[in-house]
Scaffold this motif. Structure first.
Motif, PDB file in Angstrom:
ATOM      1  N   ARG A   1      66.155  54.011  22.331  1.00  0.00           N
ATOM      2  CA  ARG A   1      65.419  55.216  21.828  1.00  0.00           C
ATOM      3  C   ARG A   1      63.937  54.918  21.448  1.00  0.00           C
ATOM      4  O   ARG A   1      62.874  55.595  21.699  1.00  0.00           O
ATOM      5  CB  ARG A   1      66.282  55.970  20.958  1.00  0.00           C
ATOM      6  CG  ARG A   1      65.694  57.147  20.463  1.00  0.00           C
ATOM      7  CD  ARG A   1      66.815  58.274  19.829  1.00  0.00           C
ATOM      8  NE  ARG A   1      67.566  57.305  18.781  1.00  0.00           N
ATOM      9  CZ  ARG A   1      67.237  57.754  17.368  1.00  0.00           C
ATOM     10  NH1 ARG A   1      66.438  58.924  17.136  1.00  0.00           N
ATOM     11  NH2 ARG A   1      68.055  57.109  16.541  1.00  0.00           N
TER      12      ARG A   1
ATOM     13  N   LEU B   1      61.490  54.028  24.363  1.00  0.00           N
ATOM     14  CA  LEU B   1      60.899  55.242  25.056  1.00  0.00           C
ATOM     15  C   LEU B   1      60.123  56.335  24.325  1.00  0.00           C
ATOM     16  O   LEU B   1      59.328  56.772  24.897  1.00  0.00           O
ATOM     17  CB  LEU B   1      62.263  56.084  25.573  1.00  0.00           C
ATOM     18  CG  LEU B   1      63.145  55.392  26.321  1.00  0.00           C
ATOM     19  CD1 LEU B   1      64.327  55.993  27.021  1.00  0.00           C
ATOM     20  CD2 LEU B   1      62.437  54.627  27.690  1.00  0.00           C
ATOM     21  N   SER B   2      60.318  56.027  22.847  1.00  0.00           N
ATOM     22  CA  SER B   2      59.688  57.053  22.087  1.00  0.00           C
ATOM     23  C   SER B   2      58.052  56.437  21.802  1.00  0.00           C
ATOM     24  O   SER B   2      57.343  57.191  21.830  1.00  0.00           O
ATOM     25  CB  SER B   2      60.264  57.191  20.646  1.00  0.00           C
ATOM     26  OG  SER B   2      59.653  58.342  19.747  1.00  0.00           O
TER      27      SER B   2
ATOM     28  N   ARG C   1      56.047  56.973  24.961  1.00  0.00           N
ATOM     29  CA  ARG C   1      56.553  58.164  25.617  1.00  0.00           C
ATOM     30  C   ARG C   1      55.276  58.615  26.624  1.00  0.00           C
ATOM     31  O   ARG C   1      55.301  59.528  27.418  1.00  0.00           O
ATOM     32  CB  ARG C   1      56.902  59.203  24.648  1.00  0.00           C
ATOM     33  CG  ARG C   1      55.908  59.516  23.740  1.00  0.00           C
ATOM     34  CD  ARG C   1      56.627  60.234  22.659  1.00  0.00           C
ATOM     35  NE  ARG C   1      55.733  60.773  21.406  1.00  0.00           N
ATOM     36  CZ  ARG C   1      55.384  59.747  20.483  1.00  0.00           C
ATOM     37  NH1 ARG C   1      55.922  58.743  20.290  1.00  0.00           N
ATOM     38  NH2 ARG C   1      54.401  60.385  19.360  1.00  0.00           N
ATOM     39  N   HIS C   2      54.033  58.448  25.989  1.00  0.00           N
ATOM     40  CA  HIS C   2      52.800  59.133  26.726  1.00  0.00           C
ATOM     41  C   HIS C   2      52.372  58.231  27.930  1.00  0.00           C
ATOM     42  O   HIS C   2      52.160  58.626  28.913  1.00  0.00           O
ATOM     43  CB  HIS C   2      51.664  58.867  25.683  1.00  0.00           C
ATOM     44  CG  HIS C   2      51.728  59.692  24.627  1.00  0.00           C
ATOM     45  ND1 HIS C   2      51.805  60.953  24.706  1.00  0.00           N
ATOM     46  CD2 HIS C   2      51.793  59.384  23.395  1.00  0.00           C
ATOM     47  CE1 HIS C   2      51.956  61.583  23.487  1.00  0.00           C
ATOM     48  NE2 HIS C   2      51.838  60.464  22.593  1.00  0.00           N
TER      49      HIS C   2
ATOM     50  N   GLN D   1      56.162  59.182  30.163  1.00  0.00           N
ATOM     51  CA  GLN D   1      56.403  60.630  30.605  1.00  0.00           C
ATOM     52  C   GLN D   1      57.688  60.901  30.968  1.00  0.00           C
ATOM     53  O   GLN D   1      58.044  61.597  31.615  1.00  0.00           O
ATOM     54  CB  GLN D   1      55.472  60.997  31.814  1.00  0.00           C
ATOM     55  CG  GLN D   1      53.978  60.839  31.610  1.00  0.00           C
ATOM     56  CD  GLN D   1      53.370  61.076  33.109  1.00  0.00           C
ATOM     57  OE1 GLN D   1      53.829  61.240  33.951  1.00  0.00           O
ATOM     58  NE2 GLN D   1      52.055  60.867  33.040  1.00  0.00           N
TER      59      GLN D   1
ATOM     60  N   LYS E   1      61.320  64.550  27.372  1.00  0.00           N
ATOM     61  CA  LYS E   1      61.788  64.986  26.164  1.00  0.00           C
ATOM     62  C   LYS E   1      62.998  65.161  25.894  1.00  0.00           C
ATOM     63  O   LYS E   1      63.782  64.457  24.721  1.00  0.00           O
ATOM     64  CB  LYS E   1      60.776  66.044  25.335  1.00  0.00           C
ATOM     65  CG  LYS E   1      61.193  65.919  23.745  1.00  0.00           C
ATOM     66  CD  LYS E   1      60.249  66.961  22.974  1.00  0.00           C
ATOM     67  CE  LYS E   1      60.366  67.092  21.536  1.00  0.00           C
ATOM     68  NZ  LYS E   1      59.426  68.048  20.850  1.00  0.00           N
TER      69      LYS E   1
ATOM     70  N   ARG F   1      65.272  61.824  25.850  1.00  0.00           N
ATOM     71  CA  ARG F   1      65.057  61.049  24.767  1.00  0.00           C
ATOM     72  C   ARG F   1      66.163  61.830  23.474  1.00  0.00           C
ATOM     73  O   ARG F   1      66.549  61.249  22.712  1.00  0.00           O
ATOM     74  CB  ARG F   1      63.843  60.875  24.118  1.00  0.00           C
ATOM     75  CG  ARG F   1      62.747  60.045  24.863  1.00  0.00           C
ATOM     76  CD  ARG F   1      61.499  59.850  24.237  1.00  0.00           C
ATOM     77  NE  ARG F   1      60.376  60.857  24.854  1.00  0.00           N
ATOM     78  CZ  ARG F   1      59.945  61.739  23.995  1.00  0.00           C
ATOM     79  NH1 ARG F   1      60.114  61.578  22.542  1.00  0.00           N
ATOM     80  NH2 ARG F   1      59.113  62.628  24.355  1.00  0.00           N
TER      81      ARG F   1
END
Length: 319
Positions: A56, A59-60, A63-64, A67, A70, A73
């Motif tokens: 997590r 991926l957070s 995230r940009h 993609q 949300k 996640r």
């Protein structure tokens, strides 16, 4: 549990790196979940939570670039939360086991009763986590793998450049938290420092085998995270003590009133006088909490924040 090693380089595209790192955490999570279901590994639930948390965080943080949806996640966070009660119950049981037993006759009854309750709760919550997790667990990991395959290949920026940006952002946040917390380390600010330290550590650790300046950052953040994690554990135990004292007190009061009023008993069993034992545990936990706070202050007094700032800057220069 050993996480499968991801074959990555600082000069690989960030998409390729994050896919490899996430895939390694996925394998670790599946192995831990399998161990949880078998029930023969006391560390399996902890390993599962760590793998999910690292995935997590990964991926957070990216995230940009990735993609990832949300909602995906959020589902991963919700999945981890299913195991929170089991995690807290195991923390309480481990803390109880680490405390010396009471030598006072009146306190022994409550002390032993608390131990039985903690064992029972740990077993029950672990079962609940297992029952509520399986189908969603497998579906979500498969969904994450599909989304990573669809997005990671298009992220061509070098990992070292993205990593440097992420480290700068994470360090600024941790530094702000440390400045606000000062040397008091009181909740909830100390908890926020711990989370920020954990995020920085999780960012840096995957590169620790590739770049030596990563190691001092990992070492300092791990020490800080461990200290404040131990402090948070005492808070979890304290909350349980207060809730348990209120519940047993209400039960005893109810039985007393039934006796006085001559009403038939509606309680399943009489709870023994556990208050002396709970009081003893409260004193032990409070003493432990104060020792940990002193250790955290010592980290500050010895220049921990300064060491960490220097280590981060050295790492950024190397990147």
């Amino acid at each position: 549990m050993r996480v499968p090693e991801a074959k990555v380089s600082l000069d690989h595209p960030v998409g390729k790196v994050i896919y490899a790192l996430a895939a390694a955490q996925e394998l670790a999570a599946r192995a831990a979940f399998s161990a949880v279901r078998k029930g023969d590994d006391g560390e399996a639930l902890h390993d599962l939570r760590v793998s999910l948390r690292r995935m997590r965080s990964l991926l957070s943080a990216y995230r940009h670039e990735l993609q990832i949806q949300k909602s995906t996640r959020r589902k991963l966070a919700n999945l981890a939360q299913v195991t929170n009660p089991a995690r807290d119950a195991q923390i309480r049981l481990d803390l109880y086991a680490a405390l010396p037993p009471s030598r006072q006759t009146r306190a022994r009854i409550g002390y032993a009763w608390a131990g039985r309750q903690l064992h029972m709760e740990a077993s029950e919550y672990a079962h609940v986590a297992l029952v509520n997790t399986p189908a969603e667990f497998n579906r979500l990991l498969a969904q994450i793998r599909r989304e990573l395959q669809g997005h990671c290949t298009g992220s061509d920026r070098l990992w070292r450049i993205s990593l440097a940006d992420k480290i700068q952002t994470a360090w600024r946040k941790l530094d702000r938290r440390l400045q606000k917390c000062g040397d008091k380390f009181e909740m909830p600010e100390a908890h926020r420092v711990r989370i920020a330290a954990k995020h920085l550590r999780y960012l840096v650790e995957p590169a620790a085998g590739l770049l030596q300046p990563c190691k001092p950052v990992v070492r300092e953040t791990r020490e800080l995270q461990t200290l404040l994690g131990n402090l948070h554990d005492t808070q979890i135990f304290t909350a349980w003590l207060l809730e348990t004292a209120a519940a047993t007190g209400a039960n005893q009061a109810h039985r007393t009133l039934e006796d006085v009023l001559g009403e038939p008993s509606t309680s399943e069993e009489r709870v023994p006088d556990v208050l002396p034992g709970l009081t003893y545990l409260a004193k032990m936990i409070d003493a432990r909490k104060r020792r940990i706070e002193d250790q955290a202050r010592s980290w500050c007094a010895s220049g921990g924040n300064r060491r960490l700032a220097t280590a981060v800057q050295t790492l950024l220069d190397a990147l």
